[in-house]
Design an enzyme around this catalytic site. Structure first.
Site, PDB file in Angstrom:
ATOM      1  N   ALA A 137       0.820  -1.213   0.000  1.00 52.93           N
ATOM      2  CA  ALA A 137       0.000   0.000   0.000  1.00 52.93           C
ATOM      3  C   ALA A 137       0.851   1.258   0.000  1.00 52.93           C
ATOM      4  O   ALA A 137       0.505   2.256  -0.645  1.00 52.93           O
ATOM      5  CB  ALA A 137      -0.931  -0.007   1.217  1.00 52.93           C
ATOM      6  N   LYS A 188       2.035 -16.944   1.131  1.00 52.44           N
ATOM      7  CA  LYS A 188       3.307 -16.201   1.044  1.00 52.44           C
ATOM      8  C   LYS A 188       3.560 -15.441   2.339  1.00 52.44           C
ATOM      9  O   LYS A 188       4.709 -15.189   2.701  1.00 52.44           O
ATOM     10  CB  LYS A 188       3.303 -15.274  -0.167  1.00 52.44           C
ATOM     11  CG  LYS A 188       2.186 -14.238  -0.216  1.00 52.44           C
ATOM     12  CD  LYS A 188       2.520 -12.929   0.461  1.00 52.44           C
ATOM     13  CE  LYS A 188       1.333 -11.979   0.436  1.00 52.44           C
ATOM     14  NZ  LYS A 188       1.608 -10.710   1.138  1.00 52.44           N
TER      15      LYS A 188
END
Length: 338
Positions: A137, A188
């Site tokens: 982000a 992940k």
């Protein structure tokens, strides 16, 4: 112009809201907390995205019906552990055929469902899709070039998501493999915890490369057993997302792992990071799926032992290194001897 409701006011939700607004769409952001709405509305800032000033055209509301009403697309950006709870709240206001794009990453502990599976279960009238990839982000909010993949059951839906999100610095590819995208995005985070633990122990680039390489091998093995496609795990939502999450200090999973490697407990590390560390919640689910589908996942197994059984990080790494010798890939074989 599309009308879009972003459900969730964390870093990723706000970064995407700003991107969508910049693309010319009408954007309303929902938060369950009035204090967050008041702060965002008055300061036009989010503490975790210091370089981003939120445009006056970005609307904020604590009213879920208002955030969802007459929207062409809903983007669910709440942490994975709150996706089901939020979807239940959304149900009364969700119209038939409503497009809901999940941008969170995780697997639900207990049910072992992906987040799009949860959305389909709780919002059966809607069309659920996913957007994922190597996309911190902090960098998206600064307009740094980023690529993601949109997964949907229908090609036209994936292409529509592409058209809504794409711009000169945010490129979106399309894929039919929703399951593979979700599995790669969730697991992940667990491997990133392991990479952070190795960093906290003072290990080097060789160790990081080994964890990334063997980590994607584990994720792909499980993902394909669950119906995902090989190509997905070696694309943006697989190896791409794994590399960035294991290597970047923007990664809350890596940061938490570093602290654990330095001797912090799981709770101490999560308190220090002060954000939801998704890998902690996906670790148990990943191990349960490994057992369910009988796919060995030694890295994820050791992460679970460190997180939940009190095993020392250094001992976990030693046990990974000292496992019985094996072939790198069971699909490689030597030619038959004459």
């Amino acid at each position: 112009m599309a009308r879009i409701g972003v459900i969730g006011s964390g870093s990723w939700g706000i970064a995407l809201a700003a991107l969508l607004l910049g693309n010319g769409h009408e954007v309303t952001v929902w938060s369950a907390f009035q204090s967050e709405i008041d702060s965002l509305s008055s300061t036009r800032r989010l503490r975790t995205l210091p370089d981003l000033t939120l445009p006056e055209a970005m609307k904020f509301t604590p009213d879920l019906e208002q955030a969802m009403k007459d929207k062409d697309m809903l983007v669910t950006a709440v942490p994975s552990i709150y996706v089901r709870e939020t979807a239940v709240k959304m149900r009364p206001f969700c119209r038939d055929g409503q497009l809901v794009v999940n941008v969170a990453k995780g697997i639900e502990d207990g049910t072992l469902k992906t987040l799009t599976e949860i959305l389909k279960e709780e919002l059966p009238m809607a069309e659920a899709a996913v957007l994922s990839g190597p996309s911190h982000a902090e960098e998206v909010s600064r307009g740094l070039p980023t690529t993601c993949v949109a997964g949907a059951g229908k090609k036209e839906t994936a292409e529509y998501i592409q058209s809504i999100f794409m711009n000169p610095v945010f490129r979106v590819y399309a894929s039919p493999d929703v399951e593979g995208i979700e599995i790669g995005g969730a697991l992940k985070n667990v491997i990133a915890l392991a990479a952070g633990i190795a960093d906290g122990l003072g290990y080097g680039d060789n160790t990081k490369a080994a964890l990334i390489t063997r980590g994607i091998y584990e994720i792909a093995g499980l993902g394909m057993a669950m119906g995902g496609r090989f190509e997905t795990f070696f694309g943006l939502s697989g190896i791409g997302d794994l590399i960035v999450t294991c290597a970047s200090m923007h990664s809350r999973n890596r940061r938490a792992g570093i602290l654990i490697g330095m001797g912090y407990s799981m709770k101490e590390a999560m308190d220090e990071v002060q954000m939801v560390v998704e890998g902690v919640y996906s670790a148990r689910a990943g191990l349960a799926l490994s057992e369910k589908y009988q796919v060995p996942m030694p890295i994820i197994a050791e992460v679970n032992r460190v997180l939940f059984e009190g095993k020392s990080a250094k001992e976990a790494v030693a046990d990974l290194m000292l496992r019985d010798p094996t072939e790198e890939s069971k699909k490689n074989s030597w030619p038959q001897q004459a």
